[in-house]
Design an enzyme around this catalytic site. Structure first.
Site, PDB file in Angstrom:
ATOM      1  N   SER A 193      20.237  52.258  85.615  1.00 19.19           N
ATOM      2  CA  SER A 193      21.424  52.533  86.414  1.00 19.19           C
ATOM      3  C   SER A 193      22.727  52.259  85.674  1.00 19.19           C
ATOM      4  CB  SER A 193      21.372  51.671  87.674  1.00 19.19           C
ATOM      5  OG  SER A 193      21.279  50.309  87.318  1.00 19.19           O
ATOM      6  N   CYS A 238      31.871  48.044  85.619  1.00 18.63           N
ATOM      7  CA  CYS A 238      30.455  47.702  85.438  1.00 18.63           C
ATOM      8  C   CYS A 238      30.101  46.512  86.321  1.00 18.63           C
ATOM      9  CB  CYS A 238      30.203  47.365  83.972  1.00 18.63           C
ATOM     10  SG  CYS A 238      28.589  46.605  83.701  1.00 18.63           S
ATOM     11  N   TYR A 257      -1.293  68.699  84.445  1.00 14.45           N
ATOM     12  CA  TYR A 257      -2.600  68.111  84.130  1.00 14.45           C
ATOM     13  C   TYR A 257      -2.561  66.584  84.262  1.00 14.45           C
ATOM     14  CZ  TYR A 257      -6.910  67.059  81.660  1.00 14.45           C
ATOM     15  OH  TYR A 257      -8.145  66.576  81.338  1.00 14.45           O
ATOM     16  N   HIS A 300       1.113  40.648  75.440  1.00 11.35           N
ATOM     17  CA  HIS A 300       1.530  41.800  74.649  1.00 11.35           C
ATOM     18  C   HIS A 300       2.702  42.479  75.336  1.00 11.35           C
ATOM     19  CE1 HIS A 300      -1.641  43.102  77.434  1.00 11.35           C
ATOM     20  NE2 HIS A 300      -1.030  44.272  77.481  1.00 11.35           N
ATOM     21  N   HIS A 328      24.981  48.698  80.460  1.00 12.94           N
ATOM     22  CA  HIS A 328      25.113  47.278  80.094  1.00 12.94           C
ATOM     23  C   HIS A 328      23.700  46.739  79.806  1.00 12.94           C
ATOM     24  CE1 HIS A 328      27.598  43.499  80.355  1.00 12.94           C
ATOM     25  NE2 HIS A 328      26.361  43.054  80.183  1.00 12.94           N
ATOM     26  N   CYS A 383      29.147  43.310  83.943  1.00  7.66           N
ATOM     27  CA  CYS A 383      30.066  42.641  83.011  1.00  7.66           C
ATOM     28  C   CYS A 383      30.560  41.313  83.607  1.00  7.66           C
ATOM     29  CB  CYS A 383      31.256  43.551  82.714  1.00  7.66           C
ATOM     30  SG  CYS A 383      30.935  44.748  81.395  1.00  7.66           S
ATOM     31  N   HIS A 429      20.460  45.108  79.937  1.00  7.92           N
ATOM     32  CA  HIS A 429      19.825  44.274  80.962  1.00  7.92           C
ATOM     33  C   HIS A 429      18.377  44.666  81.179  1.00  7.92           C
ATOM     34  CE1 HIS A 429      20.815  47.861  83.296  1.00  7.92           C
ATOM     35  NE2 HIS A 429      19.920  47.481  84.190  1.00  7.92           N
ATOM     36  N   ASN A 463      18.359  40.023  92.415  1.00 15.15           N
ATOM     37  CA  ASN A 463      18.700  41.425  92.636  1.00 15.15           C
ATOM     38  C   ASN A 463      19.283  41.600  94.037  1.00 15.15           C
ATOM     39  OD1 ASN A 463      18.514  44.317  93.048  1.00 15.15           O
ATOM     40  ND2 ASN A 463      17.086  44.351  91.321  1.00 15.15           N
ATOM     41  N   ASP A 464      20.481  42.197  94.111  1.00 14.86           N
ATOM     42  CA  ASP A 464      21.142  42.378  95.406  1.00 14.86           C
ATOM     43  C   ASP A 464      20.412  43.403  96.271  1.00 14.86           C
ATOM     44  OD1 ASP A 464      23.405  40.604  94.828  1.00 14.86           O
ATOM     45  OD2 ASP A 464      23.978  42.124  93.347  1.00 14.86           O
ATOM     46  N   HIS A 470      29.230  44.774  76.915  1.00 12.50           N
ATOM     47  CA  HIS A 470      28.787  45.970  77.636  1.00 12.50           C
ATOM     48  C   HIS A 470      28.073  46.984  76.744  1.00 12.50           C
ATOM     49  CE1 HIS A 470      28.949  48.897  80.910  1.00 12.50           C
ATOM     50  NE2 HIS A 470      29.447  49.778  80.082  1.00 12.50           N
ATOM     51  N   ARG A 505      -2.163  71.271  68.859  1.00 12.08           N
ATOM     52  CA  ARG A 505      -1.191  71.941  69.708  1.00 12.08           C
ATOM     53  C   ARG A 505       0.261  71.628  69.333  1.00 12.08           C
ATOM     54  NH1 ARG A 505      -0.274  70.498  75.245  1.00 12.08           N
ATOM     55  NH2 ARG A 505      -0.028  72.339  76.521  1.00 12.08           N
ATOM     56  N   PHE A 522       6.898  65.450  79.388  1.00 10.55           N
ATOM     57  CA  PHE A 522       6.771  65.465  80.849  1.00 10.55           C
ATOM     58  C   PHE A 522       5.368  65.027  81.242  1.00 10.55           C
ATOM     59  CE2 PHE A 522      10.351  68.275  80.263  1.00 10.55           C
ATOM     60  CZ  PHE A 522      11.187  67.871  81.287  1.00 10.55           C
ATOM     61  N   ASN A 581      14.241  48.954  81.797  1.00  9.44           N
ATOM     62  CA  ASN A 581      14.413  50.409  81.747  1.00  9.44           C
ATOM     63  C   ASN A 581      15.645  50.638  80.901  1.00  9.44           C
ATOM     64  OD1 ASN A 581      12.356  50.892  83.662  1.00  9.44           O
ATOM     65  ND2 ASN A 581      13.804  50.449  85.309  1.00  9.44           N
ATOM     66  N   GLN A 628      -2.274  63.239  78.784  1.00  4.92           N
ATOM     67  CA  GLN A 628      -2.587  64.069  77.618  1.00  4.92           C
ATOM     68  C   GLN A 628      -1.443  63.944  76.635  1.00  4.92           C
ATOM     69  OE1 GLN A 628      -0.811  67.028  76.722  1.00  4.92           O
ATOM     70  NE2 GLN A 628      -2.203  67.703  75.119  1.00  4.92           N
ATOM     71  N   LYS A 670       2.249  72.586  67.182  1.00  3.08           N
ATOM     72  CA  LYS A 670       3.162  73.642  66.697  1.00  3.08           C
ATOM     73  C   LYS A 670       3.574  74.616  67.788  1.00  3.08           C
ATOM     74  CE  LYS A 670       1.569  73.466  61.927  1.00  3.08           C
ATOM     75  NZ  LYS A 670       0.416  72.585  62.130  1.00  3.08           N
ATOM     76  N   GLN A 723      14.819  43.353  83.943  1.00  2.00           N
ATOM     77  CA  GLN A 723      14.528  42.848  85.280  1.00  2.00           C
ATOM     78  C   GLN A 723      13.283  41.965  85.264  1.00  2.00           C
ATOM     79  OE1 GLN A 723      14.890  45.466  88.667  1.00  2.00           O
ATOM     80  NE2 GLN A 723      15.509  47.171  87.362  1.00  2.00           N
TER      81      GLN A 723
HETATM   82  P1  H2U Z   1      17.921  49.184  86.221  1.00  2.94           P
HETATM   83  O1  H2U Z   1      17.397  48.145  85.297  1.00  2.94           O
HETATM   84  O2  H2U Z   1      16.882  50.221  86.468  1.00  2.94           O
HETATM   85  O3  H2U Z   1      19.222  49.739  85.779  1.00  2.94           O
HETATM   86  O4  H2U Z   1      18.217  48.450  87.609  1.00  2.94           O
HETATM   87  C1  H2U Z   1      19.285  47.557  87.786  1.00  2.94           C
HETATM   88  C2  H2U Z   1      19.059  46.708  89.016  1.00  2.94           C
HETATM   89  O5  H2U Z   1      20.282  46.068  89.332  1.00  2.94           O
HETATM   90  C3  H2U Z   1      18.624  47.508  90.239  1.00  2.94           C
HETATM   91  O6  H2U Z   1      17.342  47.049  90.641  1.00  2.94           O
HETATM   92  C4  H2U Z   1      20.353  45.922  90.733  1.00  2.94           C
HETATM   93  C5  H2U Z   1      19.687  47.176  91.289  1.00  2.94           C
HETATM   94  O7  H2U Z   1      19.107  46.913  92.550  1.00  2.94           O
HETATM   95  N1  H2U Z   1      21.750  45.772  91.127  1.00  2.94           N
HETATM   96  C6  H2U Z   1      22.172  44.576  91.711  1.00  2.94           C
HETATM   97  O8  H2U Z   1      21.352  43.696  91.943  1.00  2.94           O
HETATM   98  N2  H2U Z   1      23.493  44.406  92.015  1.00  2.94           N
HETATM   99  C7  H2U Z   1      24.456  45.357  91.828  1.00  2.94           C
HETATM  100  O9  H2U Z   1      25.621  45.099  92.073  1.00  2.94           O
HETATM  101  C8  H2U Z   1      24.068  46.710  91.367  1.00  2.94           C
HETATM  102  C9  H2U Z   1      22.654  46.866  90.875  1.00  2.94           C
END
Ligand code: H2U
Length: 350
Positions: A160, A51, A315, A295, A163, A54, A165, A76-77, A112, A27, A311, A152, A322, A29, A167
């Site tokens: 988001s 940012c 399916y 891994h 920079h 930063c 990063h 994470n905030d 950054h 598929r 996408f 990600n 697939q 082509k 998690q």
């Molecule tokens: P990504 O890796 O998907 O970009 O997510 C960045 C994370 O950074 C996201 O889970 C966190 C968001 O909650 N974050 C903070 O903890 N403090 C901030 O000031 C903004 C983003």
């Protein structure tokens, strides 16, 4: 591909999850007039006053980053997992349970506009060292049974901020993807007293059809059962359960193969290649996890250019994953990419 399935629809088994992927190589082509996404651009500046990652900048929640000069991690905030467990719901067919954990953000560099393929190997070693520290510290807590390290990359993957990063989400229960892999690896180990992935790697090294890169310690391959067009997996050649078991030389080999792989990814479509990557390794449940082979998987969305992605709809949503391009074709395309980053190639010619 050595067998007759090269030109016909077939399904392949993911031995790690027990699930199947439908492959339709005939598929590739078909015409395409669908959605194009803007290619991911690498920012031009190495510091961005707006940012939230930063050094020295204020984060969205009001906390201020230190003037860090290497790697930096913080809680994470907007954590998806809260630290205090609450109630359980068990009302007939309505079932829920409280889930607790700790989420952290890991900055790879104060710079950054650096991404893994453009970082020095020594700087990537520092990232891996921080992964080890987080896995060890979070995993040693009694109420943390699994530590998920992931990244990600690119807006297309929901990232988001450009920079560099990743998690870490550490939690009480075992997430379901990990649970599937745990079950499959455990039953193979109990039967054979060898790891499932170690034996799989041997077969791949003999077949040589899906190998992208190799060094003393690691192999990068496109798994036989890959779902994403250019999905890859980094596997260690010896039985390593978690990143804590890596010797300093193996950490250096990990860093250099990460750089080599991400350079090839960027070179494939001459773009800052988006993906989600994650490390799967031994659980932190205090039990014997010898059945695990650590891994790292890369799930990139791009299909045929920097602008056209695969996408997972229709399916895939209603039946099962697939793909069109085979794992063998994808491995060859990646292997054939230049080992020097396309941005550096252009600089060299100037
Ligand atoms: P990504 O890796 O998907 O970009 O997510 C960045 C994370 O950074 C996201 O889970 C966190 C968001 O909650 N974050 C903070 O903890 N403090 C901030 O000031 C903004 C983003």
């Amino acid at each position: 591909m050595k067998n007759s399935l090269n030109n016909t629809s077939h399904r392949r088994l993911n031995i790690l999850t027990g699930e199947w992927v439908l492959v339709s190589p005939h598929r590739t082509k078909r015409p395409w007039q669908g959605k194009k996404d803007k290619p991911q651009q690498i920012p031009q500046v190495n510091y961005d006053a707006n940012c939230y990652l930063c050094p020295g900048n204020e984060r969205a929640g009001g906390a201020k980053n230190p003037n860090y000069t290497g790697t930096f991690s913080f809680k994470n905030d907007y954590a998806a997992l809260l630290e205090n467990p609450h109630d359980t719901v068990n009302e007939g067919l309505l079932q829920a349970e409280s889930e607790s954990g700790i989420c952290k953000v890991i900055c790879y560099s104060p710079n950054h506009n650096l991404t893994l393929p453009l970082m020095e190997v020594n700087a990537i070693v520092d990232v891996i060292t921080l992964w080890q520290k987080e896995y060890s510290e979070l995993g040693s807590k009694t109420d943390i049974n699994h530590v998920q390290i992931f990244e990600n990359k690119g807006a297309i993957m929901g990232c988001s901020n450009p920079h560099p990063h990743g998690q870490v989400w550490a939690q009480r229960s075992i997430p379901q993807e990990v649970q599937k892999k745990n079950t499959q690896q455990k039953s193979y180990w109990d039967k054979n007293k060898r790891t499932l992935l170690g034996d799989y790697l041997q077969q791949e090294l003999n077949a040589k059809e899906r190998i992208v890169l190799e060094n003393e310690t690691f192999v990068v391959l496109v798994p036989y059962w890959a779902v994403w067009p250019f999905e890859t997996m980094i596997l260690p050649k010896r039985h390593i359960t978690s990143i804590l078991e890596l010797t300093p030389q193996e950490v250096a080999d990990y860093a250099s193969i990460l750089k080599a792989l991400t350079i090839r990814y960027d070179n494939l479509f001459e773009t800052s290649f988006p993906y989600s990557s994650g490390i799967h390794q031994g659980l932190t449940n205090g039990k014997d996890n010898s059945h695990w082979l650590m891994h790292m998987s890369f799930y990139p969305p791009l299909l045929r250019s920097a602008e056209v992605k695969k996408f997972m709809v229709g399916y895939e949503m209603f039946a099962n994953p697939q793909r069109d391009i085979t794992a063998e074709q994808a491995a060859k395309r990646l292997k054939d990419c230049a080992s020097v980053h396309y941005q550096k190639q252009k600089t060299n010619f100037n």
